[in-house]
Design a protein around this motif. Structure first.
Motif, PDB file in Angstrom:
ATOM      1  N   ASN A   1       0.832  -1.185   0.000  1.00 23.55           N
ATOM      2  CA  ASN A   1       0.000   0.000   0.000  1.00 23.55           C
ATOM      3  C   ASN A   1       0.875   1.247   0.000  1.00 23.55           C
ATOM      4  OD1 ASN A   1      -1.636   2.217   0.931  1.00 23.55           O
ATOM      5  ND2 ASN A   1      -3.166   0.703   1.522  1.00 23.55           N
TER       6      ASN A   1
ATOM      7  N   HIS B   1       0.233   4.314   0.714  1.00 25.57           N
ATOM      8  CA  HIS B   1       0.028   5.179   1.874  1.00 25.57           C
ATOM      9  C   HIS B   1       0.828   4.680   3.073  1.00 25.57           C
ATOM     10  CE1 HIS B   1      -2.935   7.821   0.140  1.00 25.57           C
ATOM     11  NE2 HIS B   1      -3.616   6.777  -0.311  1.00 25.57           N
TER      12      HIS B   1
ATOM     13  N   GLU C   1       4.407   5.687   2.484  1.00 27.58           N
ATOM     14  CA  GLU C   1       4.619   7.112   2.792  1.00 27.58           C
ATOM     15  C   GLU C   1       4.639   7.336   4.298  1.00 27.58           C
ATOM     16  OE1 GLU C   1       5.200  10.176   1.233  1.00 27.58           O
ATOM     17  OE2 GLU C   1       5.818   8.798  -0.350  1.00 27.58           O
ATOM     18  N   GLY C   2       3.754   6.659   5.006  1.00 25.77           N
ATOM     19  CA  GLY C   2       3.734   6.774   6.468  1.00 25.77           C
ATOM     20  C   GLY C   2       5.052   6.330   7.074  1.00 25.77           C
TER      21      GLY C   2
ATOM     22  N   THR D   1       2.114  13.868   9.605  1.00 28.04           N
ATOM     23  CA  THR D   1       1.962  13.452   8.207  1.00 28.04           C
ATOM     24  C   THR D   1       1.901  11.928   8.113  1.00 28.04           C
ATOM     25  OG1 THR D   1       3.149  15.426   7.514  1.00 28.04           O
ATOM     26  CG2 THR D   1       2.908  13.688   5.880  1.00 28.04           C
TER      27      THR D   1
ATOM     28  N   HIS E   1      -1.107   9.664   6.396  1.00 26.08           N
ATOM     29  CA  HIS E   1      -0.932   8.627   5.374  1.00 26.08           C
ATOM     30  C   HIS E   1      -1.375   7.255   5.870  1.00 26.08           C
ATOM     31  CE1 HIS E   1       0.872  10.761   2.058  1.00 26.08           C
ATOM     32  NE2 HIS E   1       1.623  11.444   2.905  1.00 26.08           N
TER      33      HIS E   1
ATOM     34  N   GLN F   1      -5.017   6.715   5.736  1.00 28.49           N
ATOM     35  CA  GLN F   1      -5.560   6.497   4.390  1.00 28.49           C
ATOM     36  C   GLN F   1      -5.200   5.111   3.859  1.00 28.49           C
ATOM     37  OE1 GLN F   1      -3.813   9.674   2.147  1.00 28.49           O
ATOM     38  NE2 GLN F   1      -5.178  11.219   3.018  1.00 28.49           N
ATOM     39  N   GLY F   2      -4.412   4.368   4.581  1.00 29.93           N
ATOM     40  CA  GLY F   2      -3.905   3.092   4.100  1.00 29.93           C
ATOM     41  C   GLY F   2      -4.802   1.895   4.302  1.00 29.93           C
TER      42      GLY F   2
END
Length: 130
Positions: free
Chosen positions: A87, A89, A92-93, A118, A122, A125-126
């Motif tokens: 994933n 997101h 990014e996390g 941040t 992320h 949203q994952g």
């Protein structure tokens, strides 16, 4: 007598099949059943724990507690790494958690806090679609 024993055996076999089909959960051999479902559930639990810990890191960072931020961000990272790595997101996390850790070690609580926030965004949203 043989006919009687044979009909008893057939009835017993039918009863066993009926009980087995009723008691065992109905899971597809080829679908989202069994072990794969358990993996998805574990990934989701790790993602949720990473969100909680990253939020705690951000909260400590807002108070200027770089050491506590660092501890929570490191714990969040460990959980995020056990999440769904496919994933974007989650990826990014993880990147932002690593940045939060780096800045936390340098004592930059304000910058680390922004990265932790941040990361929370992320990771939130994952969630995997069902």
């Amino acid at each position: 007598m043989t006919r009687y024993i044979m009909s008893q055996a057939v009835a017993l076999a039918a009863l066993c099949v009926l009980v087995t089909a009723t008691v065992l959960p109905l899971q597809s051999v080829f679908g989202e059943g069994g072990a794969r479902r358990d993996v998805i559930h574990a990934e989701e639990q790790h993602r949720q724990e990473a969100i909680t810990l990253a939020q705690e890191a951000a909260d400590h960072g807002k108070q200027g507690h770089a050491k506590a931020l660092l501890e929570h961000a490191e714990a969040a990272l460990q959980h995020a790494l056990k999440g769904d790595m496919d994933n974007p997101h989650v990826g990014e996390g993880i990147s932002h958690l690593k940045e939060a850790i780096e800045h936390g070690k340098a004592g930059h609580a304000d910058v680390a806090t922004k990265h932790a926030e941040t990361a929370v965004m992320h990771l939130s949203q994952g969630k995997k679609p069902r």
